[in-house]
Design an enzyme around this catalytic site. Structure first.
Site, PDB file in Angstrom:
ATOM      1  N   SER A 191       0.773  -1.440   0.114  1.00 51.19           N
ATOM      2  CA  SER A 191      -0.122   0.026   0.017  1.00 51.19           C
ATOM      3  C   SER A 191       0.810   0.899  -0.208  1.00 51.19           C
ATOM      4  O   SER A 191       1.692   1.384   0.148  1.00 51.19           O
ATOM      5  CB  SER A 191      -0.788  -0.277   1.337  1.00 51.19           C
ATOM      6  OG  SER A 191      -1.599  -0.730   1.251  1.00 51.19           O
TER       7      SER A 191
HETATM    8  N1  SAH Z   1      -0.521  -4.811   4.805  1.00 51.96           N
HETATM    9  C1  SAH Z   1       0.314  -4.844   3.159  1.00 51.96           C
HETATM   10  C2  SAH Z   1      -0.874  -4.646   1.769  1.00 51.96           C
HETATM   11  C3  SAH Z   1      -1.289  -5.833   0.890  1.00 51.96           C
HETATM   12  S1  SAH Z   1      -2.202  -5.844  -0.365  1.00 51.96           S
HETATM   13  C4  SAH Z   1       1.157  -3.993   3.668  1.00 51.96           C
HETATM   14  O1  SAH Z   1       1.643  -3.493   3.653  1.00 51.96           O
HETATM   15  O2  SAH Z   1       1.398  -3.303   2.181  1.00 51.96           O
HETATM   16  C5  SAH Z   1      -3.697  -6.817   0.566  1.00 51.96           C
HETATM   17  C6  SAH Z   1      -3.459  -8.145   0.505  1.00 51.96           C
HETATM   18  O3  SAH Z   1      -4.634  -8.836   1.373  1.00 51.96           O
HETATM   19  C7  SAH Z   1      -2.597  -9.238  -0.331  1.00 51.96           C
HETATM   20  O4  SAH Z   1      -1.926  -9.552   0.184  1.00 51.96           O
HETATM   21  C8  SAH Z   1      -3.925  -9.890  -0.220  1.00 51.96           C
HETATM   22  O5  SAH Z   1      -4.227 -11.652  -0.906  1.00 51.96           O
HETATM   23  C9  SAH Z   1      -4.581  -9.751   1.456  1.00 51.96           C
HETATM   24  N2  SAH Z   1      -5.482 -10.185   1.251  1.00 51.96           N
HETATM   25  C10 SAH Z   1      -7.151  -9.977   0.020  1.00 51.96           C
HETATM   26  N3  SAH Z   1      -7.960 -10.908   0.689  1.00 51.96           N
HETATM   27  C11 SAH Z   1      -7.552 -11.969   1.837  1.00 51.96           C
HETATM   28  C12 SAH Z   1      -8.306 -12.646   3.119  1.00 51.96           C
HETATM   29  N4  SAH Z   1      -9.322 -13.149   2.793  1.00 51.96           N
HETATM   30  N5  SAH Z   1      -7.373 -12.622   3.887  1.00 51.96           N
HETATM   31  C13 SAH Z   1      -6.065 -12.107   3.940  1.00 51.96           C
HETATM   32  N6  SAH Z   1      -5.558 -11.716   3.340  1.00 51.96           N
HETATM   33  C14 SAH Z   1      -6.160 -10.806   2.069  1.00 51.96           C
END
Ligand code: SAH
Length: 286
Positions: free
Chosen positions: A133
């Site tokens: 993000s």
């Molecule tokens: N927190 C991260 C952002 C990752 S993007 C950062 O530090 O930048 C969002 C993430 O959410 C992705 O890796 C995706 O696989 C995950 N995601 C989506 N649906 C999910 C679910 N039901 N349970 C766990 N993770 C999920």
């Protein structure tokens, strides 16, 4: 489904210098990722700028007397401080959040080929069609979660969507215990390998479907969703402590950041904060 207890605290014996991280996300696949985050397009503009020069280590590590040859562009504390100053200018006021953003070496969470862009205000691909993000939204969500009438004290927080582990690392500096769930196995593994060298003792990573929460670890006084669903799963609301705050992007093409506060055993309030753009929240694991 989860790996609680087995994986954490991160084993220090496994802290080794690895020449390249994330065998799980080959660089070729990163370059081909089509990310829905519009901010990623902004990052492309920064590609033409000269790479930042300085040191690739965290603040606490000694600075090399002369620049050392490195696989990744070298990144300085000053570049990170400039990122934090930008986040503050965008409206984030919470000093503890800004300090946490300044302490976490964001470049260690992106592929070596993208680390020159690690400090631009953009989301970046991390493989598997997912993104790290953008700095502003990471800070903003944590700031909102901390504004809890308890002086910002957070004993236990849950993050849905670990991705590369960056936000979990920032959270670890503002909460006593951080639980983070990821549904894509290679990203769960990537987060583990990204976090290992930082030796953070208060993060527990879980592989599983975050839409189910983590009832065995709750209740949580803060929950952050890093992926957008059409609504916030009811089970997550049940895992909030009274007075707890949940911050989540909600929507499909047009998303908004929502703050949900549990005001009593049976009551929640809901405030819409601002427009945002996240990858989708999906059920199940892969
Ligand atoms: N927190 C991260 C952002 C990752 S993007 C950062 O530090 O930048 C969002 C993430 O959410 C992705 O890796 C995706 O696989 C995950 N995601 C989506 N649906 C999910 C679910 N039901 N349970 C766990 N993770 C999920």
């Amino acid at each position: 489904m989860t790996e609680r207890g087995k994986r954490f605290p991160l084993s220090l014996s496994s802290v080794v210098e690895k020449p390249a991280k994330s065998a799980q996300t080959p660089r070729a696949s990163l370059n081909n990722v089509a990310t829905p985050q519009t901010a990623t397009k902004n990052a492309a503009q920064h590609l033409t700028r000269p790479s930042p020069v300085a040191n690739a280590h965290t603040r606490s590590m000694p600075q090399p007397a002369v620049p050392v040859a490195s696989q990744r562009p070298l990144v300085s504390d000053a570049i990170r401080a400039a990122m934090v100053a930008r986040v503050a200018k965008q409206g984030v006021r919470d000093g503890k959040v800004l300090a946490a953003m300044e302490a976490v070496p964001r470049h260690m969470f992106v592929e070596p080929g993208l680390s020159g862009q690690a400090y631009v205000d953009a989301s970046l691909p991390i493989g598997h069609h997912q993104t790290i993000s953008q700095p502003y939204i990471v800070a903003r969500m944590i700031e909102v979660m901390r504004d809890n009438g308890n002086g910002g004290e957070l004993s236990r927080v849950l993050e849905i969507g670990t991705g590369c582990g960056y936000q979990a690392a920032v959270l670890s500096l503002v909460a006593k215990e951080v639980y983070s769930i990821e549904r894509i196995k290679p990203l769960h593994e990537l987060a583990k390998s990204n976090l290992r060298p930082l030796r953070i003792a208060n993060i527990r990573l879980h592989y599983g479907d975050g839409m189910l929460g983590l009832p065995q670890a709750g209740p949580f006084d803060g929950i952050i969703l890093a992926a957008a669903g059409l609504e916030v799963p009811r089970t997550l609301l049940e895992q909030m402590s009274v007075g707890g705050r949940l911050v989540a992007p909600v929507g499909e093409r047009h998303q908004v950041l929502q703050l949900i506060e549990r005001v009593s055993k049976f009551e929640w309030t809901n405030v819409t904060l601002e427009a945002c753009h996240f990858v989708p929240l999906r059920p199940g694991v892969v």
